[in-house]
Design an enzyme around this catalytic site. Structure first.
Site, PDB file in Angstrom:
ATOM      1  N   TYR A 185       0.846  -1.190   0.000  1.00 26.47           N
ATOM      2  CA  TYR A 185       0.000   0.000   0.000  1.00 26.47           C
ATOM      3  C   TYR A 185       0.885   1.246   0.000  1.00 26.47           C
ATOM      4  CZ  TYR A 185      -3.895  -3.141   1.131  1.00 26.47           C
ATOM      5  OH  TYR A 185      -4.838  -4.161   1.123  1.00 26.47           O
ATOM      6  N   GLY A 245     -15.832  -0.325  -2.828  1.00 21.95           N
ATOM      7  CA  GLY A 245     -15.012   0.831  -3.175  1.00 21.95           C
ATOM      8  C   GLY A 245     -15.819   2.040  -3.623  1.00 21.95           C
TER       9      GLY A 245
HETATM   10  N1  LIG Z   1      -6.666  -8.280   0.226  1.00 23.18           N
HETATM   11  C1  LIG Z   1      -6.908  -7.575  -0.839  1.00 23.18           C
HETATM   12  O1  LIG Z   1      -6.614  -8.012  -1.982  1.00 23.18           O
HETATM   13  C2  LIG Z   1      -7.553  -6.229  -0.711  1.00 23.18           C
HETATM   14  C3  LIG Z   1      -7.998  -5.516  -1.841  1.00 23.18           C
HETATM   15  C4  LIG Z   1      -8.581  -4.265  -1.656  1.00 23.18           C
HETATM   16  C5  LIG Z   1      -8.752  -3.748  -0.378  1.00 23.18           C
HETATM   17  N2  LIG Z   1      -8.295  -4.469   0.710  1.00 23.18           N
HETATM   18  C6  LIG Z   1      -8.492  -3.969   2.088  1.00 23.18           C
HETATM   19  O2  LIG Z   1      -9.833  -3.600   2.246  1.00 23.18           O
HETATM   20  C7  LIG Z   1      -9.885  -2.278   2.776  1.00 23.18           C
HETATM   21  C8  LIG Z   1     -11.146  -1.616   2.371  1.00 23.18           C
HETATM   22  O3  LIG Z   1     -11.167  -1.482   0.944  1.00 23.18           O
HETATM   23  P1  LIG Z   1     -11.906  -0.248   0.300  1.00 23.18           P
HETATM   24  O4  LIG Z   1     -11.281   1.005   0.753  1.00 23.18           O
HETATM   25  O5  LIG Z   1     -11.984  -0.503  -1.165  1.00 23.18           O
HETATM   26  O6  LIG Z   1     -13.341  -0.429   1.010  1.00 23.18           O
HETATM   27  P2  LIG Z   1     -14.768   0.132   0.715  1.00 23.18           P
HETATM   28  O7  LIG Z   1     -15.340   0.495   2.043  1.00 23.18           O
HETATM   29  O8  LIG Z   1     -15.513  -0.840  -0.126  1.00 23.18           O
HETATM   30  O9  LIG Z   1     -14.546   1.427  -0.169  1.00 23.18           O
HETATM   31  C9  LIG Z   1     -14.196   2.664   0.416  1.00 23.18           C
HETATM   32  C10 LIG Z   1     -14.305   3.707  -0.663  1.00 23.18           C
HETATM   33  O10 LIG Z   1     -15.601   3.695  -1.187  1.00 23.18           O
HETATM   34  C11 LIG Z   1     -16.201   4.960  -1.052  1.00 23.18           C
HETATM   35  N3  LIG Z   1     -17.591   4.690  -0.636  1.00 23.18           N
HETATM   36  C12 LIG Z   1     -18.060   3.501  -0.254  1.00 23.18           C
HETATM   37  N4  LIG Z   1     -19.371   3.586  -0.011  1.00 23.18           N
HETATM   38  C13 LIG Z   1     -19.751   4.817  -0.232  1.00 23.18           C
HETATM   39  C14 LIG Z   1     -20.993   5.479  -0.131  1.00 23.18           C
HETATM   40  N5  LIG Z   1     -22.104   4.859   0.248  1.00 23.18           N
HETATM   41  N6  LIG Z   1     -21.015   6.757  -0.430  1.00 23.18           N
HETATM   42  C15 LIG Z   1     -19.909   7.373  -0.774  1.00 23.18           C
HETATM   43  N7  LIG Z   1     -18.697   6.789  -0.895  1.00 23.18           N
HETATM   44  C16 LIG Z   1     -18.623   5.532  -0.617  1.00 23.18           C
HETATM   45  C17 LIG Z   1     -15.383   5.681  -0.009  1.00 23.18           C
HETATM   46  O11 LIG Z   1     -15.401   7.041  -0.309  1.00 23.18           O
HETATM   47  P3  LIG Z   1     -14.737   8.153   0.646  1.00 23.18           P
HETATM   48  O12 LIG Z   1     -13.250   7.993   0.547  1.00 23.18           O
HETATM   49  O13 LIG Z   1     -15.223   9.439   0.083  1.00 23.18           O
HETATM   50  O14 LIG Z   1     -15.253   7.876   2.010  1.00 23.18           O
HETATM   51  C18 LIG Z   1     -13.999   5.084  -0.180  1.00 23.18           C
HETATM   52  O15 LIG Z   1     -13.268   5.772  -1.195  1.00 23.18           O
HETATM   53  C19 LIG Z   1      -8.609  -1.626   2.240  1.00 23.18           C
HETATM   54  O16 LIG Z   1      -8.229  -0.506   2.985  1.00 23.18           O
HETATM   55  C20 LIG Z   1      -7.634  -2.752   2.413  1.00 23.18           C
HETATM   56  O17 LIG Z   1      -7.197  -2.813   3.763  1.00 23.18           O
HETATM   57  C21 LIG Z   1      -7.714  -5.678   0.552  1.00 23.18           C
END
Ligand SMILES: NC(=O)c1ccc[n+]([C@@H]2O[C@H](COP(=O)([O-])OP(=O)(O)OC[C@H]3O[C@@H](n4cnc5c(N)ncnc54)[C@H](OP(=O)(O)O)[C@@H]3O)[C@@H](O)[C@H]2O)c1
Length: 247
Positions: A61, A221
């Site tokens: 990351y 996301g």
């Molecule tokens: N193991 C793997 O291969 C893998 C892959 C990907 C991720 N991960 C882990 O999973 C964690 C979470 O992933 P993620 O960040 O993609 O999670 P997520 O919670 O699905 O997505 C977060 C993003 O979506 C936006 N978002 C989600 N719902 C929304 C809504 N209702 N309204 C407005 N915006 C919304 C958020 O915007 P804002 O920024 O504006 O709040 C943020 O940019 C990562 O930090 C990482 O630790 C692991």
């Protein structure tokens, strides 16, 4: 916040994990500014104050900057390290590592797992990682070699417990058969937009083997919001989040 065990272990965490993928504000370390880093630290601190006690990270990351930012918060906030579980992931090597011509690849060799873990420990500024996960399957990996690296790290006190990420059930079974330490977690993509783990046996295996499933991108996301925004935006304006899909 509800507290849950990780697998059958004595490790306990909040049922929500705070993912540190986005805390640097970019995948590219050259784009990290004092302002983006400060926003990331504020986000981590806010999650901690809201009751999150599991912080998920990975060495890739922002090429380690996300781990450094979390490490800085841990140093700044008295008592935080003792109250939270630190999870991180290894096994993906960036292009240019270690030679300029090296391609991006997966590397589960024992030596690499150990050295990647030690680098994460340095960036986080801690002596022990609570949960180390293999990030994405390396199809050339030898489960016995992985198990050897896990035992070495565990016996040296560098890692308390292990898990995997994005592993299909047969691969989990092959690794667990070779490894004397239990795999506590399988971190997989689960959201309303990505439901494969519900149907491909991944979650059934978690129940069978007492593996805790950890959902990544549980809100997809924000993909729905991005699509709506793209429709609403004037032509030529695109999503500038800078994040790819290899997290
Ligand atoms: N193991 C793997 O291969 C893998 C892959 C990907 C991720 N991960 C882990 O999973 C964690 C979470 O992933 P993620 O960040 O993609 O999670 P997520 O919670 O699905 O997505 C977060 C993003 O979506 C936006 N978002 C989600 N719902 C929304 C809504 N209702 N309204 C407005 N915006 C919304 C958020 O915007 P804002 O920024 O504006 O709040 C943020 O940019 C990562 O930090 C990482 O630790 C692991």
């Amino acid at each position: 916040m509800k507290i849950v065990p990780l697998g059958n272990s004595s490790l306990r965490s909040s049922c929500l994990a705070y993912g540190c993928w986005r805390v640097a504000g970019s995948w590219n370390p050259a784009e990290v500014t004092p302002a983006t880093e400060a926003a990331g630290r504020t986000a981590i601190l806010t999650a901690y104050e809201a009751g999150y006690t599991l912080f998920d990270n990975a060495d890739i990351y922002c090429r380690g900057r996300a781990e450094e930012i979390l490490g800085r918060v841990l140093r700044e906030v008295s008592g935080m390290r003792e109250r939270v579980l630190l999870a991180t992931k290894c096994g993906i090597r960036s292009a240019g590592d270690p030679h300029p011509q090296s391609p991006q690849r997966w590397d589960f060799s024992g030596d690499y797992i150990v050295s990647a873990c030690e680098a994460s420990l340095r960036r986080l500024g801690v002596e022990t990682i609570d949960l180390l996960m293999l990030h994405r399957p390396d199809y050339l990996a030898d489960p016995h070699e992985i198990a050897g690296a896990f035992v070495q790290l565990h016996d040296a006190g560098k890692v308390r417990a292990f898990g995997v990420s994005n592993f299909r059930p047969s691969l989990v079974r092959a690794l667990q058969a070779a490894c004397p330490l239990p795999l506590l977690v399988n971190q997989v993509e689960i959201s309303l937009a990505q439901r494969a783990a519900l149907e491909d046996g991944t979650l059934d295996q978690c129940l069978e083997l007492a593996i805790t499933p950890m959902a990544w991108s549980p809100l997809a996301g924000g993909v729905g919001r991005r699509r709506s925004a793209a429709v609403a935006q004037p032509a030529g304006v695109s999503d500038a989040s800078g994040f790819g899909s290899a997290g």
